[in-house]
Motif scaffolding. Structure first.
Motif, PDB file in Angstrom:
ATOM      1  N   CYS A 596     -20.333 -59.558  28.593  1.00 25.38           N
ATOM      2  CA  CYS A 596     -19.473 -60.581  29.204  1.00 25.38           C
ATOM      3  C   CYS A 596     -19.706 -61.931  28.535  1.00 25.38           C
ATOM      4  CB  CYS A 596     -19.846 -60.669  30.689  1.00 25.38           C
ATOM      5  SG  CYS A 596     -19.040 -62.006  31.567  1.00 25.38           S
ATOM      6  N   GLY A 597     -18.657 -62.738  28.488  1.00 29.12           N
ATOM      7  CA  GLY A 597     -18.777 -64.063  27.874  1.00 29.12           C
ATOM      8  C   GLY A 597     -19.339 -65.117  28.823  1.00 29.12           C
ATOM      9  N   GLY A 598     -19.295 -64.860  30.133  1.00 27.56           N
ATOM     10  CA  GLY A 598     -19.722 -65.843  31.113  1.00 27.56           C
ATOM     11  C   GLY A 598     -18.580 -66.731  31.496  1.00 27.56           C
ATOM     12  N   PRO A 599     -18.758 -67.787  32.262  1.00 25.73           N
ATOM     13  CA  PRO A 599     -20.026 -68.235  32.834  1.00 25.73           C
ATOM     14  C   PRO A 599     -20.333 -67.567  34.178  1.00 25.73           C
ATOM     15  CG  PRO A 599     -18.297 -69.805  33.338  1.00 25.73           C
ATOM     16  CD  PRO A 599     -17.658 -68.718  32.524  1.00 25.73           C
ATOM     17  N   HIS A 600     -21.612 -67.730  34.587  1.00 25.95           N
ATOM     18  CA  HIS A 600     -22.052 -67.172  35.872  1.00 25.95           C
ATOM     19  C   HIS A 600     -22.948 -68.164  36.595  1.00 25.95           C
ATOM     20  CE1 HIS A 600     -20.529 -63.088  35.625  1.00 25.95           C
ATOM     21  NE2 HIS A 600     -20.710 -63.184  34.313  1.00 25.95           N
ATOM     22  N   VAL A 601     -23.180 -67.888  37.872  1.00 25.72           N
ATOM     23  CA  VAL A 601     -24.146 -68.710  38.624  1.00 25.72           C
ATOM     24  C   VAL A 601     -25.544 -68.393  38.086  1.00 25.72           C
ATOM     25  CG1 VAL A 601     -22.710 -68.757  40.708  1.00 25.72           C
ATOM     26  CG2 VAL A 601     -24.395 -66.941  40.445  1.00 25.72           C
ATOM     27  N   ASN A 602     -26.517 -69.253  38.391  1.00 24.96           N
ATOM     28  CA  ASN A 602     -27.880 -69.002  37.898  1.00 24.96           C
ATOM     29  C   ASN A 602     -28.621 -67.993  38.761  1.00 24.96           C
ATOM     30  OD1 ASN A 602     -27.645 -70.795  35.781  1.00 24.96           O
ATOM     31  ND2 ASN A 602     -28.150 -72.532  37.146  1.00 24.96           N
ATOM     32  N   ASN A 603     -28.233 -67.946  40.020  1.00 24.30           N
ATOM     33  CA  ASN A 603     -28.917 -67.066  40.955  1.00 24.30           C
ATOM     34  C   ASN A 603     -27.901 -66.585  41.981  1.00 24.30           C
ATOM     35  OD1 ASN A 603     -30.548 -66.332  43.418  1.00 24.30           O
ATOM     36  ND2 ASN A 603     -32.187 -66.822  41.960  1.00 24.30           N
ATOM     37  N   THR A 604     -27.994 -65.308  42.368  1.00 27.72           N
ATOM     38  CA  THR A 604     -26.959 -64.786  43.289  1.00 27.72           C
ATOM     39  C   THR A 604     -26.944 -65.544  44.621  1.00 27.72           C
ATOM     40  OG1 THR A 604     -28.480 -63.074  44.059  1.00 27.72           O
ATOM     41  CG2 THR A 604     -26.929 -62.459  42.317  1.00 27.72           C
ATOM     42  N   SER A 605     -28.071 -66.194  44.950  1.00 26.05           N
ATOM     43  CA  SER A 605     -28.098 -66.929  46.227  1.00 26.05           C
ATOM     44  C   SER A 605     -27.161 -68.139  46.204  1.00 26.05           C
ATOM     45  CB  SER A 605     -29.524 -67.379  46.562  1.00 26.05           C
ATOM     46  OG  SER A 605     -29.946 -68.257  45.537  1.00 26.05           O
ATOM     47  N   ASP A 606     -26.664 -68.508  45.014  1.00 27.75           N
ATOM     48  CA  ASP A 606     -25.672 -69.596  44.964  1.00 27.75           C
ATOM     49  C   ASP A 606     -24.382 -69.175  45.670  1.00 27.75           C
ATOM     50  OD1 ASP A 606     -27.451 -70.975  43.477  1.00 27.75           O
ATOM     51  OD2 ASP A 606     -26.473 -70.635  41.539  1.00 27.75           O
ATOM     52  N   ILE A 607     -24.176 -67.845  45.757  1.00 26.93           N
ATOM     53  CA  ILE A 607     -22.986 -67.345  46.459  1.00 26.93           C
ATOM     54  C   ILE A 607     -23.333 -67.294  47.937  1.00 26.93           C
ATOM     55  CG2 ILE A 607     -21.317 -65.434  46.594  1.00 26.93           C
ATOM     56  CD1 ILE A 607     -22.379 -64.538  43.819  1.00 26.93           C
ATOM     57  N   LYS A 608     -22.494 -67.904  48.761  1.00 26.92           N
ATOM     58  CA  LYS A 608     -22.857 -67.958  50.185  1.00 26.92           C
ATOM     59  C   LYS A 608     -22.275 -66.803  50.986  1.00 26.92           C
ATOM     60  CE  LYS A 608     -25.257 -71.537  49.427  1.00 26.92           C
ATOM     61  NZ  LYS A 608     -26.448 -71.064  48.750  1.00 26.92           N
ATOM     62  N   SER A 609     -21.126 -66.295  50.589  1.00 23.74           N
ATOM     63  CA  SER A 609     -20.561 -65.172  51.338  1.00 23.74           C
ATOM     64  C   SER A 609     -19.649 -64.343  50.443  1.00 23.74           C
ATOM     65  CB  SER A 609     -19.768 -65.682  52.542  1.00 23.74           C
ATOM     66  OG  SER A 609     -18.627 -66.360  52.085  1.00 23.74           O
ATOM     67  N   PHE A 610     -19.423 -63.112  50.860  1.00 26.53           N
ATOM     68  CA  PHE A 610     -18.574 -62.202  50.088  1.00 26.53           C
ATOM     69  C   PHE A 610     -17.809 -61.310  51.059  1.00 26.53           C
ATOM     70  CE2 PHE A 610     -17.897 -57.961  48.319  1.00 26.53           C
ATOM     71  CZ  PHE A 610     -17.222 -58.256  47.145  1.00 26.53           C
ATOM     72  N   LYS A 611     -16.508 -61.246  50.897  1.00 27.30           N
ATOM     73  CA  LYS A 611     -15.724 -60.383  51.796  1.00 27.30           C
ATOM     74  C   LYS A 611     -14.556 -59.749  51.036  1.00 27.30           C
ATOM     75  CE  LYS A 611     -13.491 -60.143  56.257  1.00 27.30           C
ATOM     76  NZ  LYS A 611     -13.991 -58.752  56.268  1.00 27.30           N
ATOM     77  N   ILE A 612     -14.417 -58.423  51.207  1.00 27.61           N
ATOM     78  CA  ILE A 612     -13.262 -57.739  50.610  1.00 27.61           C
ATOM     79  C   ILE A 612     -12.079 -57.940  51.553  1.00 27.61           C
ATOM     80  CG2 ILE A 612     -12.303 -55.491  49.939  1.00 27.61           C
ATOM     81  CD1 ILE A 612     -15.162 -54.700  49.104  1.00 27.61           C
ATOM     82  N   THR A 613     -10.974 -58.400  51.027  1.00 25.03           N
ATOM     83  CA  THR A 613      -9.859 -58.742  51.918  1.00 25.03           C
ATOM     84  C   THR A 613      -8.705 -57.742  51.851  1.00 25.03           C
ATOM     85  OG1 THR A 613      -9.072 -60.155  50.131  1.00 25.03           O
ATOM     86  CG2 THR A 613     -10.251 -61.238  51.930  1.00 25.03           C
TER      87      THR A 613
END
Ligand code: SER
Length: 630
Positions: A596-613
């Protein structure tokens, strides 16, 4: 100088200056349903222009086949003048935060004057005059001053500043039209002067206007665009500096051919003129009398040939729809000239391009059959349209379908005109796929204003339906989009955990509003399965996994189990993103490993929530999931 010679000289020039050649990306972008066509050389480089590390270095050169028939880069209506094409070969070089203006501008001047042997006396340049918080490009002005002075030319008559409409480049056009996160920058263009005595100028509607380098009369031709890609639009509508200053240079090969042949009409260059001559034969008419029609046939058919060779067939959707529009426009012009056969023209086209694109020769039969089949379908559609109107208006068919379509055997005045309602004209447009001009060419007249109102309504509706289509996915590097990108990697791995490693991504589109992930799977997921996938992704977020990338030789990347599209033909080094493990260089013991070319967060904890809609089936064996992150 042939196209191939121009390309070879360009590559050699830049490779000698430490550039690595990168591949001509496919005309239909792979694994990227966010944009229909590759429309610029910089498109595959966007993450790297934004600051991501490229596995092959910082200096690149290539020739990219591009098609400009969508979004802000739509030139379909421009075809017919002396220089516009929708398909062309773009010669480019890039600096990813390495060299900048003081190298790029003298290099281009050197290439153009010493390798293409264009006379410096015929060259003019434009620079950015400034706009809002972005200052006038004094640096380029100074560099150009020196370049022109060095060859004994008074720079005062050579350098012209223009505003953002002319000297700002982004995929979305002017700064106002750029979405948040989009990259852009001022540019400096080089123009070639065909001379004041140009016939095209004297005869044209511009003849009484004062000519300038950006005049549309055809005297001056933009042959090179040097973009200084250094800004990114932020949520307040202002521009932030990118972490690095980039050069994104692109020049149209066909325009270099025009300049080297000193031929102000691209269709009269050695590339296109043999095709025009074949059209003259097939129509028994002269280019001089039917210039616009013959240009449309040549321009639209050449784009079509390349789009078909990329695997597209005419349809009512996406790339297929654009192809249909191009072909039908070419056919309209061809019929207007009462042309006999398209096949010899297609053959001549393939012949003219075969030196640079030999693949067209292998695909000739496929290309020809697709075009001829569409010609048949178009004729059928028009017959159906005529039947519909004759039935609705209880008309007695005075002319046979063929006569109506082709105006054969009768003069236009005898063909007669039938007045139909704007509603019915709109039905011919929306269900039969005929444009207003095509409807009129069948002998039907209608209220243009009412028709335009209907179109407007329809456009608003379909715009809502296709919002996001041209947003460019990851071109937007806002915080939420970057989070969505990392979540997409987690989502892919979670799906593979549940359903096995034969499952893989076939496309993705990530905007700040939602992420969309397409994968090979032959059924809908159950509610429980969706919940399980969500649980896994949320767990990985909660585990605060570090994210890091490494540039690895392709063999090694495969060995460590990284997934993704590996194009073995070109790339020796690839960039792999690891999510999990210690996050240290060399630790490949991660949860997710993706090319992958990126970019990404540095740590998954930067993501606060995830929901399949939402989920949907998008084709045989193809599923799509939508999700949101915060
Ligand atoms: N991105 C610019 C263009 O496409 C220069 O390469 O014109």
């Amino acid at each position: 100088m042939t196209g191939k010679e121009i390309i070879t000289k360009f590559k050699t020039f830049f490779i000698e200056k430490g550039h690595v050649e990168i591949p001509n990306a496919p005309l239909i972008p792979e694994n990227d349903p966010t944009t229909l066509f590759t429309s610029s050389g910089m498109q595959p480089l966007i993450p790297y222009l934004a600051g991501e590390v490229h596995p092959q270095g910082k200096r690149f050169v290539n020739v990219q086949n591009v098609f400009r028939g969508q979004g802000a880069l739509d030139d379909i209506d421009e075809v017919g003048d002396n220089r516009h094409l929708t398909f062309f070969r773009m010669i480019g070089n890039w600096s990813l935060g390495d060299y900048f203006k003081k190298e790029q501008l003298p290099w281009m001047f050197e290439y153009i004057t010493q390798h293409l042997n264009l006379d410096p006396e015929k060259l003019y340049v434009s620079v950015f005059e400034g706009y809002k918080e972005i200052p006038k490009d004094e640096e380029s002005i100074n560099i150009w001053n020196e370049i022109f002075s060095n060859v004994g030319i008074d720079p005062k008559e050579r350098i012209f500043p223009y505003g953002p409409k002319k000297n700002w480049w982004s995929r979305a056009g002017v700064p106002e039209n750029m979405p948040v996160g989009e990259l852009g920058g001022p540019d400096s263009e080089i123009f070639y002067d065909f001379g004041a005595e140009l016939k095209i100028h004297e005869n044209s509607i511009y003849k009484d206007e004062k000519c300038h380098i950006n005049c549309d009369c055809g005297r001056y031709l933009e042959i090179s665009n040097n973009v200084f890609m250094q800004y990114k639009k932020n949520a307040n509508g202002e521009f932030d500096n990118l972490p690095q200053k980039n050069v994104d240079h692109g020049s149209g090969l066909e325009r270099f051919i025009m300049a080297t042949e000193n031929e102000p009409d691209v269709f009269k260059t050695s590339l296109f003129y043999p095709i025009i001559q074949t059209i003259e034969k097939q129509t028994e008419k002269n280019y001089l009398d039917f210039t616009r029609e013959m240009r449309m046939i040549t321009g639209h058919l050449s784009s079509s040939v390349f789009i078909i060779s990329a695997g597209v067939t005419p349809s009512n959707k996406e790339q297929g729809y654009i192809l249909r529009r191009l072909l039908r426009r070419a056919i309209d012009s061809f019929e207007k000239l009462k042309g006999r056969e398209l096949s010899p023209i297609i053959e001549s086209l393939v012949n003219q391009y075969k030196e640079t694109d030999p693949v067209l020769v292998d695909k000739f039969e496929e290309i020809k059959n697709t075009i001829l089949e569409e010609q048949g379908k178009y004729e059928h559609t028009r017959k159906e349209a005529i039947k519909f109107i004759q039935k609705k208006y209880s008309l007695t068919p005075t002319l046979s379908h063929r006569e109506r379509i082709k105006g054969e055997g009768v003069g236009d005045e005898l063909m007669g005109q039938t007045e139909i309602s704007a509603d019915d004209a709109f039905i011919l447009y929306s269900t039969h796929g005929l444009s207003p001009t095509q409807i009129k060419s069948l002998g039907y007249v209608f209220n243009d204003q009412e028709f335009a109102n209907k179109m407007k309504e329809h456009k608003t509706l379909s715009k809502t339906a296709s919002a996001g289509m041209f947003k460019g996915g990851l071109a937007d590097h806002s915080e939420l989009t970057v989070k969505g990108h990392t979540a997409t990697h987690l989502l892919q791995q979670a799906l593979r955990d549940l359903f096995g490693t034969q499952l893989h991504q076939i496309g993705s589109n990530i905007t700040s509003e939602r992420l969309r992930f397409d994968f090979n799977f032959d059924r809908k997921l159950t509610d429980e399965e969706i919940e399980k996938v969500e649980q896994i992704v949320r767990e990985k977020i909660k585990d605060s996994l570090p994210v890091h990338f490494e540039i690895l030789p392709i063999e090694e990347a495969k060995k460590v189990g990284a997934i993704g599209l590996f194009d073995e033909k070109y790339e020796k080094q690839v960039k792999i993103y690891f999510i999990g493990g210690s996050g240290k260089e060399g630790d490949h013991n991660a949860y997710s490993k993706e090319f992958c070319g990126g970019p990404h967060v540095n740590n998954t904890s930067d993501i606060k929530s995830f929901k399949i809609t939402r989920q949907e089936k998008i084709g045989v064996g193809k599923q799509r999931l939508y999700a949101v992150v915060q």
